[in-house]
Design an enzyme around this catalytic site. Structure first.
Site, mmCIF file in Angstrom:
data_model
loop_
_atom_site.group_PDB
_atom_site.id
_atom_site.type_symbol
_atom_site.label_atom_id
_atom_site.label_comp_id
_atom_site.label_asym_id
_atom_site.label_seq_id
_atom_site.Cartn_x
_atom_site.Cartn_y
_atom_site.Cartn_z
ATOM 1 N N ASN A 56 39.030 34.273 37.659
ATOM 2 C CA ASN A 56 39.552 34.122 36.298
ATOM 3 C C ASN A 56 39.151 32.780 35.698
ATOM 4 O OD1 ASN A 56 41.441 33.305 38.306
ATOM 5 N ND2 ASN A 56 43.116 33.326 36.847
ATOM 6 N N GLU B 290 40.159 30.513 32.513
ATOM 7 C CA GLU B 290 41.145 30.362 31.439
ATOM 8 C C GLU B 290 40.648 29.410 30.356
ATOM 9 O OE1 GLU B 290 44.962 29.542 33.270
ATOM 10 O OE2 GLU B 290 45.061 31.593 34.028
ATOM 11 N N CYS C 122 39.841 37.636 32.882
ATOM 12 C CA CYS C 122 40.253 37.948 34.252
ATOM 13 C C CYS C 122 39.061 37.955 35.206
ATOM 14 C CB CYS C 122 40.898 39.330 34.298
ATOM 15 S SG CYS C 122 42.488 39.463 33.489
ATOM 16 N N GLU D 91 38.279 40.219 37.483
ATOM 17 C CA GLU D 91 37.621 41.522 37.634
ATOM 18 C C GLU D 91 36.599 41.750 36.533
ATOM 19 O OE1 GLU D 91 40.774 40.753 37.663
ATOM 20 O OE2 GLU D 91 41.970 42.052 38.955
ATOM 21 N N CYS E 146 44.909 44.228 36.180
ATOM 22 C CA CYS E 146 45.688 44.481 34.962
ATOM 23 C C CYS E 146 45.099 45.668 34.193
ATOM 24 C CB CYS E 146 45.726 43.230 34.085
ATOM 25 S SG CYS E 146 44.196 42.924 33.172
ATOM 26 N N CYS F 156 41.624 45.231 32.668
ATOM 27 C CA CYS F 156 40.555 45.281 33.678
ATOM 28 C C CYS F 156 40.325 46.710 34.153
ATOM 29 C CB CYS F 156 40.876 44.368 34.850
ATOM 30 S SG CYS F 156 40.682 42.626 34.420
HETATM 31 N N1 THU Z 1 44.319 37.779 35.942
HETATM 32 C C1 THU Z 1 43.189 38.242 36.517
HETATM 33 O O1 THU Z 1 42.225 37.511 36.746
HETATM 34 N N2 THU Z 1 43.143 39.567 36.841
HETATM 35 C C2 THU Z 1 44.150 40.449 36.606
HETATM 36 O O2 THU Z 1 43.977 41.641 36.818
HETATM 37 C C3 THU Z 1 45.437 39.970 36.123
HETATM 38 C C4 THU Z 1 45.490 38.576 35.663
HETATM 39 C C5 THU Z 1 44.363 36.377 35.556
HETATM 40 C C6 THU Z 1 44.406 36.146 34.074
HETATM 41 C C7 THU Z 1 45.056 34.796 33.985
HETATM 42 O O3 THU Z 1 44.052 33.803 34.144
HETATM 43 C C8 THU Z 1 45.984 34.759 35.197
HETATM 44 O O4 THU Z 1 45.528 35.762 36.070
HETATM 45 C C9 THU Z 1 47.457 34.982 34.880
HETATM 46 O O5 THU Z 1 47.629 36.153 34.154
#
Ligand code: THU
Length: 160
Positions: free
Chosen positions: A62, A64, A73, A75, A112, A115
């Site tokens: 991920n 940010e 994210c 994925e 999520c 994704c």
């Molecule tokens: N996140 C992911 O990388 N993948 C997911 O499927 C769920 C959430 C990340 C996004 C964000 O940077 C952090 O997790 C908190 O939501």
């Protein structure tokens, strides 16, 4: 009126030691990728690793952003990189490792909804299932035999 029932089946492995070697190695790639996540806002690090049918392993984590919705994210970072670099390769398997920086996450963390939608595009495009394995930082690993199994009633090109 009639009722429709949709079932989802997952397999649970007690730890990475129970995984087949190929999947164990893929999960290790996800674990390594997770260490490179850039998540200063959520403090929640996620790593993803994809095995392609040409043998390539693509990883993502991920990323940010101070403008929160601009982040991405793990994925999707991985799946879009795979699509960009190897547009003709099929995705065989994806491994995901996710957890907080502040405590140890021991339950499997599924991808999520956004994704799942993104991965579904590639499963439909390649017309073969993508196996998904997901875990926390450690502990049990859940396996879905396909993305579709994680996203009933998916929105796809057939409705456009
Ligand atoms: N996140 C992911 O990388 N993948 C997911 O499927 C769920 C959430 C990340 C996004 C964000 O940077 C952090 O997790 C908190 O939501």
């Amino acid at each position: 009126m009639k009722e429709i029932k949709i079932e989802t089946t997952l397999k649970l492995f007690e730890s990475v030691d129970e995984l087949p070697t190929e999947v164990y190695n893929l999960m290790q790639s996800a674990v390594e990728a997770r260490k490179r996540a850039y998540a200063p806002y959520s403090n929640f690090n996620v790593g993803a690793a994809i095995l392609l049918d040409n043998g390539e392993v693509i990883t993502g984590n991920n990323q940010e952003n101070a403008s929160y919705p601009s982040g991405l994210c793990a994925e999707r970072t991985a799946v879009y990189y795979a699509g960009a670099q190897f547009p003709d390769a099929k995705i065989l398997k994806m491994a995901i490792c996710a957890g907080s920086k502040t405590h140890i996450t021991q339950t499997p963390i599924p991808p999520c909804g956004a994704c799942r939608q993104a991965i579904s595009e590639y499963e439909i495009k390649q017309n073969t299932p993508i196996e998904i394995y997901f875990m926390g930082e450690t502990g049990q690993i859940a396996q879905s035999h396909s993305l579709k199994n994680l996203l009933p009633f998916m929105f796809d090109k057939s409705v456009l």
